[in-house]
Write a protein that holds these residues in place. Sequence first.
Motif, PDB file in Angstrom:
ATOM      1  N   LYS A 150       4.400  10.375   9.297  1.00  0.00           N
ATOM      2  CA  LYS A 150       3.304  11.275   8.932  1.00  0.00           C
ATOM      3  C   LYS A 150       2.385  10.629   7.905  1.00  0.00           C
ATOM      4  O   LYS A 150       1.165  10.689   8.016  1.00  0.00           O
ATOM      5  N   THR A 151       2.987  10.006   6.906  1.00  0.00           N
ATOM      6  CA  THR A 151       2.207   9.452   5.801  1.00  0.00           C
ATOM      7  C   THR A 151       1.447   8.197   6.204  1.00  0.00           C
ATOM      8  O   THR A 151       0.308   8.003   5.776  1.00  0.00           O
ATOM      9  N   SER A 152       2.071   7.340   6.997  1.00  0.00           N
ATOM     10  CA  SER A 152       1.453   6.054   7.346  1.00  0.00           C
ATOM     11  C   SER A 152       0.426   6.185   8.459  1.00  0.00           C
ATOM     12  O   SER A 152      -0.508   5.388   8.535  1.00  0.00           O
ATOM     13  N   GLY A 153       0.605   7.176   9.326  1.00  0.00           N
ATOM     14  CA  GLY A 153      -0.322   7.335  10.444  1.00  0.00           C
ATOM     15  C   GLY A 153      -0.080   6.345  11.566  1.00  0.00           C
ATOM     16  O   GLY A 153      -0.944   6.161  12.423  1.00  0.00           O
ATOM     17  N   GLY A 154       1.078   5.715  11.562  1.00  0.00           N
ATOM     18  CA  GLY A 154       1.409   4.767  12.626  1.00  0.00           C
ATOM     19  C   GLY A 154       1.591   5.459  13.966  1.00  0.00           C
ATOM     20  O   GLY A 154       1.922   6.634  14.034  1.00  0.00           O
ATOM     21  N   LYS A 155       1.353   4.692  15.042  1.00  0.00           N
ATOM     22  CA  LYS A 155       1.465   5.258  16.390  1.00  0.00           C
ATOM     23  C   LYS A 155       2.917   5.481  16.810  1.00  0.00           C
ATOM     24  O   LYS A 155       3.189   6.326  17.640  1.00  0.00           O
ATOM     25  N   ASN A 156       3.816   4.688  16.243  1.00  0.00           N
ATOM     26  CA  ASN A 156       5.236   4.804  16.579  1.00  0.00           C
ATOM     27  C   ASN A 156       6.063   4.413  15.358  1.00  0.00           C
ATOM     28  O   ASN A 156       5.507   4.080  14.305  1.00  0.00           O
ATOM     29  N   ILE A 157       7.381   4.451  15.513  1.00  0.00           N
ATOM     30  CA  ILE A 157       8.256   4.158  14.364  1.00  0.00           C
ATOM     31  C   ILE A 157       8.046   2.734  13.865  1.00  0.00           C
ATOM     32  O   ILE A 157       7.937   2.493  12.662  1.00  0.00           O
ATOM     33  N   THR A 158       7.959   1.778  14.788  1.00  0.00           N
ATOM     34  CA  THR A 158       7.800   0.377  14.386  1.00  0.00           C
ATOM     35  C   THR A 158       6.522   0.174  13.583  1.00  0.00           C
ATOM     36  O   THR A 158       6.536  -0.420  12.499  1.00  0.00           O
ATOM     37  N   GLU A 159       5.399   0.662  14.107  1.00  0.00           N
ATOM     38  CA  GLU A 159       4.130   0.505  13.397  1.00  0.00           C
ATOM     39  C   GLU A 159       4.165   1.217  12.051  1.00  0.00           C
ATOM     40  O   GLU A 159       3.664   0.696  11.050  1.00  0.00           O
ATOM     41  N   SER A 160       4.763   2.404  12.014  1.00  0.00           N
ATOM     42  CA  SER A 160       4.867   3.159  10.768  1.00  0.00           C
ATOM     43  C   SER A 160       5.680   2.397   9.722  1.00  0.00           C
ATOM     44  O   SER A 160       5.298   2.351   8.547  1.00  0.00           O
ATOM     45  N   LEU A 161       6.783   1.798  10.139  1.00  0.00           N
ATOM     46  CA  LEU A 161       7.609   1.028   9.204  1.00  0.00           C
ATOM     47  C   LEU A 161       6.883  -0.222   8.724  1.00  0.00           C
ATOM     48  O   LEU A 161       6.974  -0.591   7.543  1.00  0.00           O
ATOM     49  N   ILE A 162       6.132  -0.874   9.610  1.00  0.00           N
ATOM     50  CA  ILE A 162       5.374  -2.061   9.207  1.00  0.00           C
ATOM     51  C   ILE A 162       4.336  -1.680   8.156  1.00  0.00           C
ATOM     52  O   ILE A 162       4.203  -2.355   7.131  1.00  0.00           O
ATOM     53  N   ILE A 163       3.605  -0.590   8.398  1.00  0.00           N
ATOM     54  CA  ILE A 163       2.601  -0.128   7.436  1.00  0.00           C
ATOM     55  C   ILE A 163       3.253   0.188   6.098  1.00  0.00           C
ATOM     56  O   ILE A 163       2.767  -0.221   5.036  1.00  0.00           O
ATOM     57  N   ALA A 164       4.370   0.909   6.145  1.00  0.00           N
ATOM     58  CA  ALA A 164       5.058   1.300   4.905  1.00  0.00           C
ATOM     59  C   ALA A 164       5.584   0.080   4.154  1.00  0.00           C
ATOM     60  O   ALA A 164       5.456   0.000   2.919  1.00  0.00           O
ATOM     61  N   LEU A 165       6.148  -0.873   4.871  1.00  0.00           N
ATOM     62  CA  LEU A 165       6.681  -2.068   4.210  1.00  0.00           C
ATOM     63  C   LEU A 165       5.568  -2.937   3.635  1.00  0.00           C
ATOM     64  O   LEU A 165       5.708  -3.490   2.535  1.00  0.00           O
ATOM     65  N   GLN A 166       4.447  -3.057   4.346  1.00  0.00           N
ATOM     66  CA  GLN A 166       3.318  -3.826   3.819  1.00  0.00           C
ATOM     67  C   GLN A 166       2.780  -3.176   2.542  1.00  0.00           C
ATOM     68  O   GLN A 166       2.461  -3.862   1.578  1.00  0.00           O
ATOM     69  N   HIS A 167       2.694  -1.863   2.561  1.00  0.00           N
ATOM     70  CA  HIS A 167       2.227  -1.146   1.370  1.00  0.00           C
ATOM     71  C   HIS A 167       3.201  -1.351   0.205  1.00  0.00           C
ATOM     72  O   HIS A 167       2.772  -1.580  -0.926  1.00  0.00           O
ATOM     73  N   TYR A 168       4.486  -1.285   0.486  1.00  0.00           N
ATOM     74  CA  TYR A 168       5.489  -1.490  -0.561  1.00  0.00           C
ATOM     75  C   TYR A 168       5.355  -2.884  -1.174  1.00  0.00           C
ATOM     76  O   TYR A 168       5.348  -3.034  -2.402  1.00  0.00           O
ATOM     77  N   VAL A 169       5.230  -3.898  -0.320  1.00  0.00           N
ATOM     78  CA  VAL A 169       5.128  -5.282  -0.819  1.00  0.00           C
ATOM     79  C   VAL A 169       3.860  -5.454  -1.655  1.00  0.00           C
ATOM     80  O   VAL A 169       3.896  -6.054  -2.738  1.00  0.00           O
ATOM     81  N   SER A 170       2.735  -4.906  -1.193  1.00  0.00           N
ATOM     82  CA  SER A 170       1.483  -4.999  -1.953  1.00  0.00           C
ATOM     83  C   SER A 170       1.622  -4.316  -3.309  1.00  0.00           C
ATOM     84  O   SER A 170       1.201  -4.861  -4.333  1.00  0.00           O
ATOM     85  N   SER A 171       2.204  -3.119  -3.319  1.00  0.00           N
ATOM     86  CA  SER A 171       2.387  -2.383  -4.570  1.00  0.00           C
ATOM     87  C   SER A 171       3.298  -3.146  -5.521  1.00  0.00           C
ATOM     88  O   SER A 171       3.035  -3.225  -6.729  1.00  0.00           O
ATOM     89  N   LYS A 172       4.348  -3.723  -4.990  1.00  0.00           N
ATOM     90  CA  LYS A 172       5.298  -4.481  -5.813  1.00  0.00           C
ATOM     91  C   LYS A 172       4.612  -5.676  -6.462  1.00  0.00           C
ATOM     92  O   LYS A 172       4.816  -5.959  -7.641  1.00  0.00           O
ATOM     93  N   LYS A 173       3.755  -6.364  -5.701  1.00  0.00           N
ATOM     94  CA  LYS A 173       3.037  -7.510  -6.256  1.00  0.00           C
ATOM     95  C   LYS A 173       2.108  -7.075  -7.391  1.00  0.00           C
ATOM     96  O   LYS A 173       2.002  -7.753  -8.410  1.00  0.00           O
ATOM     97  N   ILE A 174       1.443  -5.933  -7.204  1.00  0.00           N
ATOM     98  CA  ILE A 174       0.549  -5.422  -8.249  1.00  0.00           C
ATOM     99  C   ILE A 174       1.346  -5.090  -9.505  1.00  0.00           C
ATOM    100  O   ILE A 174       0.957  -5.455 -10.617  1.00  0.00           O
TER     101      ILE A 174
END
Length: 71
Positions: A17-41
Amino acid sequence: MKVTALIPDKLIEEVQKTSGGKNITESLIIALQHYVSSKKIYDVLDEIDREPLVFREDFTAYGIRKVNRNR
């Protein structure tokens, strides 16, 4: 890479719901990319907190404007 992971259904639903991904895989990729970006910041912010930025004594806004205008 294929991965098998036991993730609670409620969490997967929330990620989708939060990521807006089309499926579970895309949603997890979006969430993990966001997590990594936030962690770097946060890592950079922690580094700045340990060693704050220090400007030269002769640093002024006027001086920077002058440098930028001469480019």
